[in-house]
Design a protein around this motif. Sequence first.
Motif, PDB file in Angstrom:
ATOM      1  N   UNK A  79       0.815  -1.221   0.000  1.00 34.00           N
ATOM      2  CA  UNK A  79       0.000   0.000   0.000  1.00 34.00           C
ATOM      3  C   UNK A  79       0.848   1.271   0.000  1.00 34.00           C
ATOM      4  N   UNK A  80       1.970   1.265   0.731  1.00 38.96           N
ATOM      5  CA  UNK A  80       2.788   2.493   0.792  1.00 38.96           C
ATOM      6  C   UNK A  80       3.385   2.819  -0.584  1.00 38.96           C
ATOM      7  N   UNK A  84       2.778   6.169  -3.196  1.00 45.02           N
ATOM      8  CA  UNK A  84       3.862   6.963  -3.810  1.00 45.02           C
ATOM      9  C   UNK A  84       3.769   6.914  -5.336  1.00 45.02           C
ATOM     10  N   UNK A  85       3.432   5.738  -5.843  1.00 48.78           N
ATOM     11  CA  UNK A  85       3.298   5.594  -7.301  1.00 48.78           C
ATOM     12  C   UNK A  85       2.183   6.488  -7.834  1.00 48.78           C
ATOM     13  N   UNK A 101      -6.347   3.274  -8.137  1.00 47.25           N
ATOM     14  CA  UNK A 101      -6.402   3.149  -9.598  1.00 47.25           C
ATOM     15  C   UNK A 101      -5.221   2.330 -10.128  1.00 47.25           C
ATOM     16  N   UNK A 102      -4.348   1.888  -9.204  1.00 45.68           N
ATOM     17  CA  UNK A 102      -3.091   1.264  -9.629  1.00 45.68           C
ATOM     18  C   UNK A 102      -2.934  -0.136  -9.055  1.00 45.68           C
ATOM     19  N   UNK A 292       9.693  -3.975  -5.224  1.00 47.84           N
ATOM     20  CA  UNK A 292       8.741  -2.952  -4.777  1.00 47.84           C
ATOM     21  C   UNK A 292       9.361  -2.058  -3.708  1.00 47.84           C
ATOM     22  N   UNK A 293      10.093  -2.698  -2.769  1.00 55.16           N
ATOM     23  CA  UNK A 293      10.699  -1.889  -1.697  1.00 55.16           C
ATOM     24  C   UNK A 293      11.794  -0.976  -2.245  1.00 55.16           C
ATOM     25  N   UNK A 294      12.512  -1.511  -3.226  1.00 57.35           N
ATOM     26  CA  UNK A 294      13.551  -0.699  -3.881  1.00 57.35           C
ATOM     27  C   UNK A 294      12.924   0.512  -4.555  1.00 57.35           C
ATOM     28  N   UNK A 295      11.799   0.241  -5.180  1.00 54.35           N
ATOM     29  CA  UNK A 295      11.100   1.282  -5.920  1.00 54.35           C
ATOM     30  C   UNK A 295      10.667   2.418  -4.998  1.00 54.35           C
ATOM     31  N   UNK A 296      10.248   2.050  -3.809  1.00 55.30           N
ATOM     32  CA  UNK A 296       9.823   3.084  -2.857  1.00 55.30           C
ATOM     33  C   UNK A 296      10.962   4.053  -2.605  1.00 55.30           C
TER      34      UNK A 296
END
Length: 396
Positions: A79-80, A84-85, A101-102, A292-296
């Motif tokens: 969710x976090x 951000x996305x 929406x994502x 995903x965590x990297x992306x954050x």
Amino acid sequence: MKLLSSQVEGYIERSSWIRKMFETGMVLKKKYGEDAVCDFSLGNPDVPAPAAVGEGLKELAGCADKPFAFGYMPNFGYPSLRTKLAAAVSVEQGVKVDDTDIIVTCGAAGAINALYRAILEPGDQILCPAPFFVEYGFYAQNSGGELVTVPSKPLTFELDLDGIEKAINDKTRVVLINSPNNPTGVVYSQEELEKLADILKKANEGRERPIFLVADEPYRFLAFDDVDVPSILPLYPYSVVVSSFSKNLSLAGERVGYALINPEMPGKEELLAGLVLTNRILGFVNAPAVGQKLLEKALGSQVDKSIYLERRDAMASVLDKAGYSYTMPKGAFYFFPQAPGGDDVKFCAALQEEKILAVPGTGFGYPGYFRLAFCVGVEVIERSVDGFKKAIEPFK
Ligand code: PLP
């Protein structure tokens, strides 16, 4: 004993041109040495990931001993990260997007497959301008669909809007576009997209099942010369953007991307529920936890675009010096020049004689051209000039 399905047997038999070139490249490199071969066959981003990726990985290592550090999460992603996305794509698309929406997916490829599984009935058609990314045909068939292609305008690769309009029929469920484009580097203009949206709005009248407009945008970040990459979201309500971080963060192997449903789509909650389910039951379950965590941490950074720009200009200079016809790519990392003599397969064989690897346009549903990927250093590009000159000679 027959181990494979007939369909997959057929796929392997007709194995992709890119793979054929990859295999030929291996043979040539073994025979003549890595440095002797100019390999423009693969679109595998070689520019190093930005510093935030490495820093993020180090931080993540410090969390590995925590319970559930890399456990399952909701099928739509952390969710976090989604929050951000949503903020990041709102800026990119110029449209206010909510986290609901994502859905975070295993790359753009995972997003397309989850979407098709959610919306296609057997025999539904995906309409797509040619040339097109080779995997599109397989993705359609994975969910019982059929890819139908409409050739783009020669050399410029603008959309043939009349051709698209004529190709729409009762079975059409999706129109799939990719801009900046692989393999041509074309970026569709606002005017083209508006006209396309008008065609689809008209075609939707009286339909129970709308036609979706899907924009595959992993190269959105890589547009040159300040060209604008217009968003389809304000133009057409039944639109979905799929994208990933394979190219802008050089994370192609880590498989993180997303599908973004138009915030204005009527019934969008139902589509999202469908995508969450298909992401799960196709076996993706969720996009990788580490990615995903990297992306954050890395969201907002990107690879150094100037490296690609320098290569594009170097490649253009090589092609100019050697006398090739092409349209300057406005984005992505490919050239799609005309094959001298008209026979792209024959011409790519001639390039191979010069130890240059390129992929025939036939592999992208557009014979008479060939693709060059500039995911190699400028020195390789510059070194190829003599080979390009020699290869074209007999075809002049
Ligand atoms: N779409 C296009 C046009 C591509 O070129 C690629 C990869 O090269 C993909 C989708 C798949 O990208 P991803 O790694 O995000 O699945």
